[in-house]
Design a protein around this motif. Structure first.
Motif, mmCIF file in Angstrom:
data_model
loop_
_atom_site.group_PDB
_atom_site.id
_atom_site.type_symbol
_atom_site.label_atom_id
_atom_site.label_comp_id
_atom_site.label_asym_id
_atom_site.label_seq_id
_atom_site.Cartn_x
_atom_site.Cartn_y
_atom_site.Cartn_z
ATOM 1 N N ASN A 1 0.824 -1.212 0.000
ATOM 2 C CA ASN A 1 0.000 0.000 0.000
ATOM 3 C C ASN A 1 0.855 1.258 0.000
ATOM 4 O O ASN A 1 0.540 2.224 -0.681
ATOM 5 N N SER B 1 3.644 1.548 -1.346
ATOM 6 C CA SER B 1 4.322 1.668 -2.638
ATOM 7 C C SER B 1 3.453 2.363 -3.687
ATOM 8 O O SER B 1 3.911 2.637 -4.788
ATOM 9 N N TYR B 2 2.201 2.659 -3.343
ATOM 10 C CA TYR B 2 1.346 3.450 -4.243
ATOM 11 C C TYR B 2 1.777 4.913 -4.296
ATOM 12 O O TYR B 2 1.541 5.593 -5.281
ATOM 13 N N ASN C 1 3.307 -1.421 -8.337
ATOM 14 C CA ASN C 1 3.298 -0.002 -7.959
ATOM 15 C C ASN C 1 4.670 0.625 -8.119
ATOM 16 O O ASN C 1 4.805 1.734 -8.630
ATOM 17 N N SER D 1 -2.236 -7.740 -11.501
ATOM 18 C CA SER D 1 -1.031 -6.974 -11.130
ATOM 19 C C SER D 1 0.156 -7.383 -11.994
ATOM 20 O O SER D 1 0.973 -6.541 -12.377
#
Length: 188
Positions: free
Chosen positions: A40, A42-43, A81, A115
């Motif tokens: 998360n 890394s967003y 990400n 992904s």
């Protein structure tokens, strides 16, 4: 120290604590939760340099070969990400990332496959194109494009249209018609 620098130092320390917790815990549940948090984080592009310093791209790459499908899912999500960051992208490409990501296309988990496809698109460069748009990958995308799962079929079609040549698609179609070999579709 300005407020922005303090917040940056706090952010780095928090991310460092997550990485340490991941490395130190023996609990599968805790590892999954920490990896989900790292994915998360890394967003947010504000975290890219911190995550690089903490070698999180390597951590995500390592997760792609785990037996635990949840760790694989969060690892590929985080890697996807981070692929938007030029430095991370270069590191992932230099570390053999495309072949690890391609292996995720055979997952039974929809999010892992989505992904993986997205990461392959982000990792695609003039230099990496030959490693990414291989015949087996193009054949896989052709199968995915026929899926009743709209997310999967739409993403596969984008890959075929934007990351493959017409000749690659035509050759893969001719081979696909003559083989029964197939990567299973993820469960809906």
């Amino acid at each position: 120290m300005s407020g922005g620098q303090c917040a940056g130092a706090d952010r780095f320390q928090y991310l460092q604590a997550l990485v340490t917790e991941f490395q130190d815990t023996d609990s599968a549940d805790a590892k999954e939760q920490v990896l989900a948090n790292l994915a998360n984080f890394s967003y947010d592009p504000k975290n890219f340099s911190y995550l690089r310093q903490l070698q999180v791209p390597d951590l995500f790459l390592d997760m792609l070969t785990e037996d635990n499908e949840t760790l694989v899912e969060f690892g590929i999500g985080g890697l996807c990400n981070l692929s938007l960051d030029k430095a991370c992208k270069s590191h992932i490409l230099a570390s053999g990332g495309p072949s690890l990501v391609i292996n995720c296309l055979s997952s039974r988990r929809e999010e892992t496959v989505l992904s993986a496809i997205t990461a392959l698109m982000y990792l695609s460069t003039g230099a990496s194109q030959a490693d990414i748009s291989t015949r087996p990958v193009v054949e896989c995308m052709l199968r995915f494009s026929l899926s009743t799962n709209r997310r999967l079929s739409n993403l596969a079609n984008v890959f075929l249209e934007d990351y493959c040549t017409e000749e690659q698609v035509r050759e893969a179609r001719s081979v696909e018609q003559h083989t029964a070999l197939g990567i299973p579709l993820p469960e809906d």
